[in-house]
Design an enzyme around this catalytic site. Structure first.
Site, mmCIF file in Angstrom:
data_model
loop_
_atom_site.group_PDB
_atom_site.id
_atom_site.type_symbol
_atom_site.label_atom_id
_atom_site.label_comp_id
_atom_site.label_asym_id
_atom_site.label_seq_id
_atom_site.Cartn_x
_atom_site.Cartn_y
_atom_site.Cartn_z
ATOM 1 N N THR A 47 8.661 20.877 -18.292
ATOM 2 C CA THR A 47 7.588 20.442 -19.190
ATOM 3 C C THR A 47 6.837 21.635 -19.762
ATOM 4 O O THR A 47 6.562 21.700 -20.970
ATOM 5 C CB THR A 47 6.606 19.538 -18.441
ATOM 6 O OG1 THR A 47 7.309 18.441 -17.858
ATOM 7 C CG2 THR A 47 5.536 19.003 -19.377
ATOM 8 N N TYR A 110 8.484 6.447 -20.884
ATOM 9 C CA TYR A 110 8.381 5.479 -21.974
ATOM 10 C C TYR A 110 9.141 4.189 -21.670
ATOM 11 O O TYR A 110 8.520 3.144 -21.476
ATOM 12 C CB TYR A 110 8.828 6.071 -23.318
ATOM 13 C CG TYR A 110 8.504 5.137 -24.475
ATOM 14 C CD1 TYR A 110 7.178 4.934 -24.853
ATOM 15 C CD2 TYR A 110 9.498 4.437 -25.145
ATOM 16 C CE1 TYR A 110 6.860 4.060 -25.873
ATOM 17 C CE2 TYR A 110 9.188 3.566 -26.169
ATOM 18 C CZ TYR A 110 7.864 3.369 -26.538
ATOM 19 O OH TYR A 110 7.552 2.506 -27.538
ATOM 20 N N TYR A 136 11.587 14.738 -9.670
ATOM 21 C CA TYR A 136 10.284 15.134 -10.216
ATOM 22 C C TYR A 136 9.491 13.873 -10.517
ATOM 23 O O TYR A 136 9.892 13.066 -11.362
ATOM 24 C CB TYR A 136 10.484 15.983 -11.474
ATOM 25 C CG TYR A 136 9.229 16.484 -12.151
ATOM 26 C CD1 TYR A 136 7.980 16.464 -11.519
ATOM 27 C CD2 TYR A 136 9.288 17.006 -13.432
ATOM 28 C CE1 TYR A 136 6.839 16.934 -12.149
ATOM 29 C CE2 TYR A 136 8.160 17.493 -14.075
ATOM 30 C CZ TYR A 136 6.938 17.448 -13.433
ATOM 31 O OH TYR A 136 5.817 17.905 -14.068
ATOM 32 N N ARG A 141 2.336 11.578 -16.723
ATOM 33 C CA ARG A 141 3.048 11.844 -17.976
ATOM 34 C C ARG A 141 4.072 10.762 -18.294
ATOM 35 O O ARG A 141 4.337 10.482 -19.458
ATOM 36 C CB ARG A 141 3.769 13.200 -17.905
ATOM 37 C CG ARG A 141 2.886 14.395 -18.214
ATOM 38 C CD ARG A 141 3.732 15.649 -18.327
ATOM 39 N NE ARG A 141 2.937 16.802 -18.702
ATOM 40 C CZ ARG A 141 2.770 17.236 -19.949
ATOM 41 N NH1 ARG A 141 3.319 16.578 -20.950
ATOM 42 N NH2 ARG A 141 2.046 18.303 -20.201
ATOM 43 N N LYS A 164 9.585 17.331 -6.433
ATOM 44 C CA LYS A 164 8.322 17.869 -6.938
ATOM 45 C C LYS A 164 7.387 16.688 -7.107
ATOM 46 O O LYS A 164 7.602 15.827 -7.967
ATOM 47 C CB LYS A 164 8.533 18.592 -8.270
ATOM 48 C CG LYS A 164 7.240 19.117 -8.891
ATOM 49 C CD LYS A 164 7.481 19.736 -10.261
ATOM 50 C CE LYS A 164 6.160 20.176 -10.894
ATOM 51 N NZ LYS A 164 6.359 20.736 -12.265
ATOM 52 N N ILE A 206 5.710 24.043 -7.358
ATOM 53 C CA ILE A 206 6.239 24.407 -8.676
ATOM 54 C C ILE A 206 5.041 24.426 -9.607
ATOM 55 O O ILE A 206 4.416 23.399 -9.838
ATOM 56 C CB ILE A 206 7.333 23.432 -9.133
ATOM 57 C CG1 ILE A 206 8.529 23.534 -8.171
ATOM 58 C CG2 ILE A 206 7.775 23.748 -10.560
ATOM 59 C CD1 ILE A 206 9.650 22.541 -8.461
#
Length: 295
Positions: A47, A110, A136, A141, A164, A206
């Site tokens: 990202t 989405y 992740y 987000r 993560k 991270i």
């Protein structure tokens, strides 16, 4: 026993760009700067690396460059996740082809997925990948939360080695550790929670922060992993104002502004991202100066 990709501090690298494309000269210097300051691993085209606006061939070339520049000094992890499983497979195959040590795969955004859909998605990717897979989870987000019980099922796959975790939810972190902390490595994905996460058994983080102050960030994780939680907590608190500044606008806008001010390329982002606002930029630079990251 599953392979541990790294312990300590990994930088989620910005990707220096300009109007012509990726600035590989600046990127190479930045990779060297990170490694010379003790960083334990590098994440390319995550990202923070603006993977959403890099074309597939650009992503592949950035990963290839990072692998070649790192030259085995530290592992290179490639961000390959999207909300389309077929695209993730293509990205993952490309990352494997150019020598990435592992891939970082975000939950689909989405269109999202059910927990069963997430199991199928990640299993499909892990089956196809020739390198280890790091899950992740960043629901802020993606709008999609990878629940601890689902992670526990995914941890049974031999090629899924870590997660993560970026929910910012300590109770979910505790549940994650209780259910599968002995089966999978856990990394903090929240710079403000690195020390608390390690105190619960995470093996590192991270980080966006380490783009800017890698030496201090590594010192913090080293202390925490060695059991010096008082020393690590003091550093966590010392860096908190900078962490807050780095997330005062959407990541990677502040990170790109910071790294550019340090001399690693232009403060250039691709739309829809735009350069940092003057007021938040002033706060960022103030906090960078306090920690010696900017003169």
């Amino acid at each position: 026993m599953k392979k541990t990709i790294f312990k300590g501090m990994a930088s989620a690298l910005i990707t220096p760009m300009n109007e012509k494309g990726v600035d590989y000269e600046a990127f190479g210097r930045f990779i060297d700067f990170q490694i010379e300051n003790g960083i334990n691993a590098l994440v390319a085209v995550g990202t923070t690396g603006e993977n959403a606006t890099l074309e597939p061939e650009e992503q592949k070339e950035v990963i290839r460059f990072a692998v070649e520049r790192a030259a085995g000094r530290v592992p290179v992890i490639a961000g390959t996740g999207t909300n389309n499983t077929e695209h993730v497979l293509a990205n993952t195959r490309a990352a494997c082809e150019v020598g990435a040590d592992a891939v970082l795969v975000v939950t689909p955004y989405y269109n999202k997925a059910t927990q069963n859909g997430l199991i199928k998605h990640f299993t499909t990717v892990a089956d196809a990948s020739t390198v280890p897979v790091i899950l992740y989870n960043v629901p802020g987000r993606t709008g999609c939360n990878l629940l601890p019980k689902t992670v526990a099922k995914l941890a049974e796959h031999p090629n899924i080695v870590a997660i993560k975790e970026a929910t910012g939810n300590m109770s979910q972190m505790v549940e994650l550790m209780a259910l599968c902390g002995d089966k999978i490595d856990i990394y903090s994905g929240e710079d403000a929670l690195t020390v608390p996460f390690i105190s619960m058994g995470a093996v590192g983080t991270i980080s966006v922060l380490s783009n800017v102050v890698p030496k201090l960030a590594v010192e913090m994780t080293d202390k925490a992993l060695a059991g010096d939680f008082a020393g690590a907590a003091a550093l966590q608190c010392k860096m908190l104002p900078l962490i807050n500044a780095l997330f005062s606008e959407v990541n990677p806008i502040p990170a790109k502004a910071a790294v550019s001010a340090m001399g690693f390329g232009e403060d250039y982002l691709r739309l829809p991202l735009t350069p940092m606002e003057d007021a938040t930029r002033a706060v960022l630079y103030t906090e960078m100066r306090k920690l010696g990251a900017l003169k």
